[in-house]
Design a protein around this motif. Structure first.
Motif, PDB file in Angstrom:
ATOM      1  N   GLU A 117     104.030  20.950  27.663  1.00 47.70           N
ATOM      2  CA  GLU A 117     103.932  22.353  27.248  1.00 47.70           C
ATOM      3  C   GLU A 117     102.926  22.515  26.106  1.00 47.70           C
ATOM      4  OE1 GLU A 117     104.827  26.404  27.415  1.00 47.70           O
ATOM      5  OE2 GLU A 117     105.648  24.872  28.723  1.00 47.70           O
ATOM      6  N   ILE A 118     102.942  21.594  25.165  1.00 51.18           N
ATOM      7  CA  ILE A 118     101.973  21.620  24.059  1.00 51.18           C
ATOM      8  C   ILE A 118     100.557  21.455  24.620  1.00 51.18           C
ATOM      9  CG2 ILE A 118     101.172  20.383  21.993  1.00 51.18           C
ATOM     10  CD1 ILE A 118     103.730  21.954  21.450  1.00 51.18           C
ATOM     11  N   LYS A 119     100.414  20.548  25.581  1.00 44.66           N
ATOM     12  CA  LYS A 119      99.098  20.347  26.209  1.00 44.66           C
ATOM     13  C   LYS A 119      98.639  21.616  26.918  1.00 44.66           C
ATOM     14  CE  LYS A 119      98.707  18.930  30.162  1.00 44.66           C
ATOM     15  NZ  LYS A 119      98.229  19.647  31.336  1.00 44.66           N
ATOM     16  N   ASP A 120      99.547  22.261  27.628  1.00 45.67           N
ATOM     17  CA  ASP A 120      99.197  23.484  28.355  1.00 45.67           C
ATOM     18  C   ASP A 120      98.784  24.613  27.406  1.00 45.67           C
ATOM     19  OD1 ASP A 120      99.613  22.257  30.783  1.00 45.67           O
ATOM     20  OD2 ASP A 120     101.606  23.116  31.094  1.00 45.67           O
ATOM     21  N   LYS A 123      95.327  23.706  26.333  1.00 47.25           N
ATOM     22  CA  LYS A 123      94.415  23.931  27.459  1.00 47.25           C
ATOM     23  C   LYS A 123      94.079  25.411  27.600  1.00 47.25           C
ATOM     24  CE  LYS A 123      94.295  23.561  32.478  1.00 47.25           C
ATOM     25  NZ  LYS A 123      95.034  23.131  33.667  1.00 47.25           N
ATOM     26  N   SER A 124      95.073  26.276  27.482  1.00 46.91           N
ATOM     27  CA  SER A 124      94.803  27.710  27.622  1.00 46.91           C
ATOM     28  C   SER A 124      93.905  28.215  26.499  1.00 46.91           C
ATOM     29  CB  SER A 124      96.102  28.512  27.683  1.00 46.91           C
ATOM     30  OG  SER A 124      96.780  28.488  26.459  1.00 46.91           O
ATOM     31  N   VAL A 125      94.052  27.644  25.300  1.00 48.60           N
ATOM     32  CA  VAL A 125      93.179  28.030  24.190  1.00 48.60           C
ATOM     33  C   VAL A 125      91.748  27.572  24.455  1.00 48.60           C
ATOM     34  CG1 VAL A 125      92.711  27.688  21.728  1.00 48.60           C
ATOM     35  CG2 VAL A 125      95.043  28.099  22.507  1.00 48.60           C
ATOM     36  N   VAL A 126      91.597  26.361  24.974  1.00 47.86           N
ATOM     37  CA  VAL A 126      90.258  25.860  25.309  1.00 47.86           C
ATOM     38  C   VAL A 126      89.601  26.788  26.335  1.00 47.86           C
ATOM     39  CG1 VAL A 126      88.970  23.994  26.442  1.00 47.86           C
ATOM     40  CG2 VAL A 126      90.759  23.454  24.787  1.00 47.86           C
ATOM     41  N   GLU A 140      85.778  24.453  37.340  1.00 47.26           N
ATOM     42  CA  GLU A 140      85.159  23.435  36.488  1.00 47.26           C
ATOM     43  C   GLU A 140      85.683  23.538  35.055  1.00 47.26           C
ATOM     44  OE1 GLU A 140      80.732  22.338  37.476  1.00 47.26           O
ATOM     45  OE2 GLU A 140      81.036  24.511  37.762  1.00 47.26           O
ATOM     46  N   LEU A 141      85.745  24.744  34.538  1.00 47.19           N
ATOM     47  CA  LEU A 141      86.248  24.954  33.186  1.00 47.19           C
ATOM     48  C   LEU A 141      87.698  24.477  33.086  1.00 47.19           C
ATOM     49  CD1 LEU A 141      85.978  25.939  30.305  1.00 47.19           C
ATOM     50  CD2 LEU A 141      86.482  28.261  31.114  1.00 47.19           C
ATOM     51  N   ASN A 142      88.481  24.760  34.114  1.00 50.14           N
ATOM     52  CA  ASN A 142      89.866  24.319  34.142  1.00 50.14           C
ATOM     53  C   ASN A 142      89.964  22.784  34.067  1.00 50.14           C
ATOM     54  OD1 ASN A 142      92.675  24.726  34.304  1.00 50.14           O
ATOM     55  ND2 ASN A 142      92.638  24.448  36.516  1.00 50.14           N
ATOM     56  N   MET A 143      89.105  22.093  34.806  1.00 43.15           N
ATOM     57  CA  MET A 143      89.121  20.625  34.788  1.00 43.15           C
ATOM     58  C   MET A 143      88.675  20.080  33.425  1.00 43.15           C
ATOM     59  SD  MET A 143      90.440  19.644  37.536  1.00 43.15           S
ATOM     60  CE  MET A 143      90.129  17.908  37.454  1.00 43.15           C
ATOM     61  N   TYR A 144      87.629  20.661  32.849  1.00 47.19           N
ATOM     62  CA  TYR A 144      87.191  20.246  31.509  1.00 47.19           C
ATOM     63  C   TYR A 144      88.324  20.441  30.498  1.00 47.19           C
ATOM     64  CZ  TYR A 144      82.182  19.494  32.294  1.00 47.19           C
ATOM     65  OH  TYR A 144      80.969  19.003  32.689  1.00 47.19           O
ATOM     66  N   ALA A 145      88.961  21.600  30.558  1.00 46.55           N
ATOM     67  CA  ALA A 145      90.029  21.918  29.608  1.00 46.55           C
ATOM     68  C   ALA A 145      91.219  20.978  29.791  1.00 46.55           C
ATOM     69  CB  ALA A 145      90.460  23.377  29.765  1.00 46.55           C
ATOM     70  N   GLU A 146      91.549  20.656  31.037  1.00 48.89           N
ATOM     71  CA  GLU A 146      92.647  19.726  31.317  1.00 48.89           C
ATOM     72  C   GLU A 146      92.340  18.353  30.731  1.00 48.89           C
ATOM     73  OE1 GLU A 146      96.274  18.322  32.720  1.00 48.89           O
ATOM     74  OE2 GLU A 146      95.583  20.393  32.815  1.00 48.89           O
ATOM     75  N   PHE A 147      91.133  17.852  30.992  1.00 44.01           N
ATOM     76  CA  PHE A 147      90.709  16.539  30.496  1.00 44.01           C
ATOM     77  C   PHE A 147      90.748  16.508  28.967  1.00 44.01           C
ATOM     78  CE2 PHE A 147      87.296  13.707  29.063  1.00 44.01           C
ATOM     79  CZ  PHE A 147      87.658  12.529  29.681  1.00 44.01           C
ATOM     80  N   ILE A 153      96.242  15.500  23.258  1.00 44.31           N
ATOM     81  CA  ILE A 153      97.696  15.384  23.082  1.00 44.31           C
ATOM     82  C   ILE A 153      98.135  13.939  23.264  1.00 44.31           C
ATOM     83  CG2 ILE A 153      99.957  16.116  23.940  1.00 44.31           C
ATOM     84  CD1 ILE A 153      98.281  18.227  22.267  1.00 44.31           C
ATOM     85  N   SER A 154      97.549  13.244  24.219  1.00 43.86           N
ATOM     86  CA  SER A 154      97.877  11.832  24.406  1.00 43.86           C
ATOM     87  C   SER A 154      97.545  11.027  23.145  1.00 43.86           C
ATOM     88  CB  SER A 154      97.112  11.279  25.604  1.00 43.86           C
ATOM     89  OG  SER A 154      97.363   9.914  25.772  1.00 43.86           O
ATOM     90  N   ALA A 155      96.388  11.298  22.549  1.00 41.72           N
ATOM     91  CA  ALA A 155      96.003  10.608  21.316  1.00 41.72           C
ATOM     92  C   ALA A 155      96.962  10.962  20.177  1.00 41.72           C
ATOM     93  CB  ALA A 155      94.568  10.976  20.936  1.00 41.72           C
TER      94      ALA A 155
END
Length: 190
Positions: A117-120, A123-126, A140-147, A153-155
């Motif tokens: 949820e924090i990642k999402d 992602k929406s802010v990006v 494409e933007l969605n994939m960049y934002a997901e990555f 968040i993983s870091a």
């Protein structure tokens, strides 16, 4: 309408018992009996306030997400382009309330949906901050934002788990550099 102080006190005792069990226990399975014993109430009293231990966790998630959004808003995070430092600072403001608890839940797979949820949110802010600034398709933007968001968040989770010996500032600097340059910054210049 204000809630009765006895109800508030009992719910607080139940939540505190639940989270103290989480900190003490490596297992994600927590029983009503454990919570009731720790909160010094009977099971019937527990069920007057919650349906299950998962209901406490759900309430906790909702509260954390709302608090996180308020912290981001207070730091004007939504009014500027995506800022790694502001994201980390906002996460740390939230986590510093009980860093031991957050470090513990960062290690528990049963709390993965919270971090998702924090990642999402990130992602929406990006997507929102970059959609007018770059000329790429929505997909494409969605994939960049997901990555980008998943990596950040993983870091952050790795940092929370003490899996890296970098300070918060060092982590932010690495992630900021990686966000803008990728591995290009690390490669020898020709």
């Amino acid at each position: 309408m204000a809630q009765d102080r006895r109800i508030t006190k009992t719910k607080t005792a139940i939540r505190e018992a639940f989270f103290s069990i989480i900190k003490d226990n490596k297992s994600s399975k927590i029983t009503v009996t454990e919570i009731a014993n720790r909160a010094n109430i009977d099971r019937k009293t527990f069920y007057l306030h919650y349906d299950s231990p998962e209901a406490i966790k759900d309430e906790f998630y909702k509260s954390l997400i709302n608090d996180f959004l308020l912290i981001l808003e207070k730091n004007d995070f939504f009014d500027r382009s995506f800022d790694v430092l502001a994201l980390f600072q906002s996460l740390n403001i939230l986590a510093q309330r009980d860093i031991e608890l957050y470090r513990h839940i960062a290690k528990m797979p049963s709390y993965a949906s919270f971090w998702e949820e924090i990642k999402d949110i990130s992602k929406s802010v990006v997507i929102e901050s970059m959609s007018g600034a770059i000329n790429v398709s929505k997909d494409e933007l969605n994939m960049y934002a997901e990555f980008y968001s998943a990596g950040l968040i993983s870091a952050y989770i790795k940092w929370l788990r003490n899996e890296v010996s970098l300070t918060e500032t060092e982590v932010v600097n690495v992630l900021s550099t990686a966000s803008y340059y990728g591995f290009q910054k690390l490669l020898p210049q020709k």
